[in-house]
Design an enzyme around this catalytic site. Structure first.
Site, PDB file in Angstrom:
ATOM      1  N   HIS A 307     -47.859  32.305  29.562  1.00 53.18           N
ATOM      2  CA  HIS A 307     -48.637  31.106  29.281  1.00 53.18           C
ATOM      3  C   HIS A 307     -50.077  31.359  29.672  1.00 53.18           C
ATOM      4  O   HIS A 307     -50.331  32.063  30.644  1.00 53.18           O
ATOM      5  CB  HIS A 307     -48.090  29.910  30.070  1.00 53.18           C
ATOM      6  CG  HIS A 307     -48.570  28.615  29.517  1.00 53.18           C
ATOM      7  ND1 HIS A 307     -49.773  28.072  29.866  1.00 53.18           N
ATOM      8  CD2 HIS A 307     -48.012  27.791  28.616  1.00 53.18           C
ATOM      9  CE1 HIS A 307     -49.933  26.947  29.191  1.00 53.18           C
ATOM     10  NE2 HIS A 307     -48.891  26.760  28.426  1.00 53.18           N
ATOM     11  N   ASP A 364     -41.309  26.220  25.794  1.00 52.34           N
ATOM     12  CA  ASP A 364     -40.640  26.477  24.520  1.00 52.34           C
ATOM     13  C   ASP A 364     -39.381  27.305  24.658  1.00 52.34           C
ATOM     14  O   ASP A 364     -38.571  27.368  23.735  1.00 52.34           O
ATOM     15  CB  ASP A 364     -41.608  27.189  23.560  1.00 52.34           C
ATOM     16  CG  ASP A 364     -42.664  26.242  23.045  1.00 52.34           C
ATOM     17  OD1 ASP A 364     -42.325  25.064  22.883  1.00 52.34           O
ATOM     18  OD2 ASP A 364     -43.799  26.673  22.838  1.00 52.34           O
TER      19      ASP A 364
HETATM   20  N1  ACO Z   1     -44.078  39.449  26.058  1.00 51.77           N
HETATM   21  C1  ACO Z   1     -44.572  40.647  26.461  1.00 51.77           C
HETATM   22  N2  ACO Z   1     -45.790  40.828  27.003  1.00 51.77           N
HETATM   23  C2  ACO Z   1     -46.568  39.742  27.133  1.00 51.77           C
HETATM   24  C3  ACO Z   1     -46.125  38.453  26.731  1.00 51.77           C
HETATM   25  C4  ACO Z   1     -44.834  38.331  26.179  1.00 51.77           C
HETATM   26  N3  ACO Z   1     -44.367  37.142  25.792  1.00 51.77           N
HETATM   27  N4  ACO Z   1     -47.096  37.552  26.975  1.00 51.77           N
HETATM   28  C5  ACO Z   1     -48.123  38.227  27.505  1.00 51.77           C
HETATM   29  N5  ACO Z   1     -47.802  39.564  27.610  1.00 51.77           N
HETATM   30  C6  ACO Z   1     -48.615  40.614  28.218  1.00 51.77           C
HETATM   31  C7  ACO Z   1     -49.756  41.044  27.298  1.00 51.77           C
HETATM   32  O1  ACO Z   1     -49.378  42.127  26.465  1.00 51.77           O
HETATM   33  C8  ACO Z   1     -50.815  41.431  28.301  1.00 51.77           C
HETATM   34  O2  ACO Z   1     -50.468  42.691  28.833  1.00 51.77           O
HETATM   35  P1  ACO Z   1     -51.624  43.725  29.311  1.00 51.77           P
HETATM   36  O3  ACO Z   1     -52.320  43.038  30.453  1.00 51.77           O
HETATM   37  O4  ACO Z   1     -50.880  44.952  29.696  1.00 51.77           O
HETATM   38  O5  ACO Z   1     -52.513  43.928  28.119  1.00 51.77           O
HETATM   39  C9  ACO Z   1     -50.626  40.423  29.449  1.00 51.77           C
HETATM   40  O6  ACO Z   1     -49.232  40.052  29.384  1.00 51.77           O
HETATM   41  C10 ACO Z   1     -51.497  39.173  29.324  1.00 51.77           C
HETATM   42  O7  ACO Z   1     -51.242  38.597  28.033  1.00 51.77           O
HETATM   43  P2  ACO Z   1     -52.345  37.899  27.144  1.00 51.77           P
HETATM   44  O8  ACO Z   1     -51.886  37.927  25.727  1.00 51.77           O
HETATM   45  O9  ACO Z   1     -53.684  38.469  27.467  1.00 51.77           O
HETATM   46  O10 ACO Z   1     -52.299  36.433  27.725  1.00 51.77           O
HETATM   47  P3  ACO Z   1     -52.831  35.135  27.006  1.00 51.77           P
HETATM   48  O11 ACO Z   1     -53.087  34.162  28.091  1.00 51.77           O
HETATM   49  O12 ACO Z   1     -53.947  35.482  26.074  1.00 51.77           O
HETATM   50  O13 ACO Z   1     -51.599  34.679  26.077  1.00 51.77           O
HETATM   51  C11 ACO Z   1     -49.602  33.625  25.360  1.00 51.77           C
HETATM   52  C12 ACO Z   1     -50.714  33.678  26.418  1.00 51.77           C
HETATM   53  C13 ACO Z   1     -50.229  33.554  23.958  1.00 51.77           C
HETATM   54  C14 ACO Z   1     -48.772  32.387  25.567  1.00 51.77           C
HETATM   55  C15 ACO Z   1     -48.740  34.915  25.491  1.00 51.77           C
HETATM   56  O14 ACO Z   1     -48.150  34.961  26.776  1.00 51.77           O
HETATM   57  C16 ACO Z   1     -47.653  35.017  24.406  1.00 51.77           C
HETATM   58  O15 ACO Z   1     -47.926  35.532  23.329  1.00 51.77           O
HETATM   59  N6  ACO Z   1     -46.398  34.518  24.681  1.00 51.77           N
HETATM   60  C17 ACO Z   1     -45.356  34.514  23.692  1.00 51.77           C
HETATM   61  C18 ACO Z   1     -45.533  33.335  22.754  1.00 51.77           C
HETATM   62  C19 ACO Z   1     -45.191  32.006  23.396  1.00 51.77           C
HETATM   63  O16 ACO Z   1     -44.164  31.851  24.035  1.00 51.77           O
HETATM   64  N7  ACO Z   1     -46.073  31.020  23.176  1.00 51.77           N
HETATM   65  C20 ACO Z   1     -45.881  29.657  23.680  1.00 51.77           C
HETATM   66  C21 ACO Z   1     -46.912  29.317  24.695  1.00 51.77           C
HETATM   67  S1  ACO Z   1     -46.542  27.758  25.418  1.00 51.77           S
HETATM   68  C22 ACO Z   1     -47.123  26.594  24.345  1.00 51.77           C
HETATM   69  O17 ACO Z   1     -47.962  26.829  23.514  1.00 51.77           O
HETATM   70  C23 ACO Z   1     -46.543  25.293  24.456  1.00 51.77           C
END
Ligand code: ACO
Length: 428
Positions: A307, A364
């Site tokens: 998140h 979610d």
């Molecule tokens: N699975 C694997 N790796 C992940 C995931 C995941 N679900 N989420 C984040 N990471 C990793 C990224 O690859 C990144 O790794 P790094 O530091 O080695 O490059 C690190 O964790 C940080 O991730 P970011 O994408 O920079 O974090 P951001 O805050 O931009 O993204 C997000 C947040 C979009 C929710 C992300 O965690 C994601 O894509 N999750 C899956 C989709 C999801 O469940 N979305 C619902 C969000 S809740 C809502 O909207 C109600």
């Protein structure tokens, strides 16, 4: 003396005011940065950028705190109705008896949508995704209620527009579902509760009486409350930015519905179930999915994990996880997908990669499991989220309008080609 932040640029010192929120959150006010220094800030995805000072939702991602207008989400989910929470988010306080009666009555009176809108639905292909239909339908409401288009409208007009939208969204959502599966649409029944009426339009058929199951009604009430607002998330920021051009409420919310649809935002609830079903169908060990999620050359992510702001736990996920267990127990549903979800959570939470990055199950991860148990088709999951999020979008749009916030318009650092001479087709 008020706090300031100092910045040294090209040997010159500049001072910027520090803003402190009511929960002691701090921000450096750089609104005059470009004017005084010629510089802008760079913050892709707005990870460190505050776009507004808001009095609606307080969120502490480190400690897993979520409050609407000062009230703990745990209390609201347990004790309030969705309509009370909608009033709270939009008007700032919990309603008293008269206010609640007036608001509920008004919302109930506007549930029917114009008959002509049926023809819009007829034009969509069978099986059209309900989110695509919903955003189009919400935008088209502005054409039926032109008074909503006047940016200088008075408060009575705004209230009427707000009540209409809250009343009509469940009707449009249920109609989108009926069209998606090819069943006749149901007209609203205004003697039912807000949630009960939605259930009747969603699952009722003209040939039979539909009986409201109180377990389902109460679970949906809770889910809607948990989704009702989440400060400046992607869809809410979209609503505020679109509204900042003085676009009407219907168009602004329609843009919010579109932003919510993406799998990185509200569309994640659908993506979670599709992922869990794929895991089940493939039968490969969970570790192989975890490994894929960690592999930077693979675009696969564990849906429902991570998140933007919660880096310890998502308080909504805790409530939903408990509710999922209760609802599935009460309904006697034994869902193997829930078992996979629990095992996946266990494996991920003990994996160094997920621990280090603070990746926990988000709201979610479990909401999809409840929706499934309640008999809601996967395509409709994000629509359910939109129904819950509506009061938040409206409250935030109203706050932005009342604050007379400037039009949202970020800047950029240009990295494209520099000035070059045009060459005719023959010379290219
Ligand atoms: N699975 C694997 N790796 C992940 C995931 C995941 N679900 N989420 C984040 N990471 C990793 C990224 O690859 C990144 O790794 P790094 O530091 O080695 O490059 C690190 O964790 C940080 O991730 P970011 O994408 O920079 O974090 P951001 O805050 O931009 O993204 C997000 C947040 C979009 C929710 C992300 O965690 C994601 O894509 N999750 C899956 C989709 C999801 O469940 N979305 C619902 C969000 S809740 C809502 O909207 C109600």
């Amino acid at each position: 003396m008020s706090e300031t932040a100092r910045m040294i640029l090209d040997g010159q010192e500049y001072e910027f005011p520090v803003i402190t929120g009511s929960e002691n959150e701090k921000a450096i006010d750089i609104s005059k940065l470009r004017g005084s220094t010629g510089y802008i800030t760079m913050d892709p995805g707005f990870k460190n950028t505050g776009s507004t000072q808001s009095g609606i939702t307080y969120l502490d991602g480190e400690n897993g705190v979520l409050r609407y207008r000062g009230y703990a989400i745990e209390d609201l989910a347990e004790k309030a109705s969705f309509i009370e929470v909608a009033y709270l988010l939009i008007y700032g306080d919990l309603p008293n008896k008269e206010q609640l009666e007036y608001f509920s009555d008004s919302v109930t009176r506007h549930t029917i949508v114009h008959e002509n809108m049926k023809r819009f639905f007829d034009a969509f292909p069978l099986g059209a995704h309900p989110m695509g239909m919903l955003s189009s339908m919400v935008a088209s409401l502005s054409t039926f209620y032109p008074e909503s288009q006047n940016p200088n409208r008075d408060i009575t007009d705004i209230d009427l527009t707000i009540h209409r939208l809250i009343a009509k969204l469940p009707t449009l959502a249920a109609q989108a579902y009926k069209h998606n599966v090819g069943l006749p649409t149901m007209y609203p029944k205004n003697n039912l509760s807000y949630v009960g009426n939605f259930m009747h339009m969603m699952w009722g058929v003209p040939a039979e009486d539909y009986e409201i199951d109180p377990i389902v009604e109460s679970a949906l009430n809770k889910l809607f409350i948990l989704h009702a607002d989440h400060e400046q998330n992607c869809s809410t920021s979209t609503v505020r930015v679109v509204g900042s051009s003085q676009a009407n409420l219907y168009s602004s919310v329609s843009a919010g519905v579109s932003a919510l649809w993406g799998p990185l935002h509200g569309g994640a609830n659908q993506a979670v179930i599709e992922m869990l079903e794929a895991i089940r169908a493939e039968g490969s060990p969970l570790q192989s999915w975890i490994d894929r999620a960690k592999d930077k050359t693979d675009s696969f992510r564990l849906m429902g994990f991570g998140h933007r702001v919660y880096k310890n736990f998502d308080p909504r996920a805790r409530i939903i996880k408990k509710a999922a267990d209760e609802v599935l127990g009460q309904l006697g549903v034994n869902d193997p997908v829930l078992e996979i979800a629990k095992q996946l959570e266990e494996v991920a939470l003990n994996d160094e990669y997920f621990v280090q990055r603070g990746l926990y199950p988000n709201v979610d991860f479990y909401s999809g499991i409840i929706y499934r148990a309640l008999g809601i088709p996967t395509d409709m999951f994000t629509v359910m989220f939109a129904l819950g999020r509506l009061p938040g979008w409206i409250g935030q749009w109203k706050e932005m309008t009342e604050n007379r916030e400037p039009i949202g318009r970020p800047r950029q650092v240009y990295v494209g080609a520099t000035n070059r001479a045009f060459t005719g087709l023959d010379a290219r």
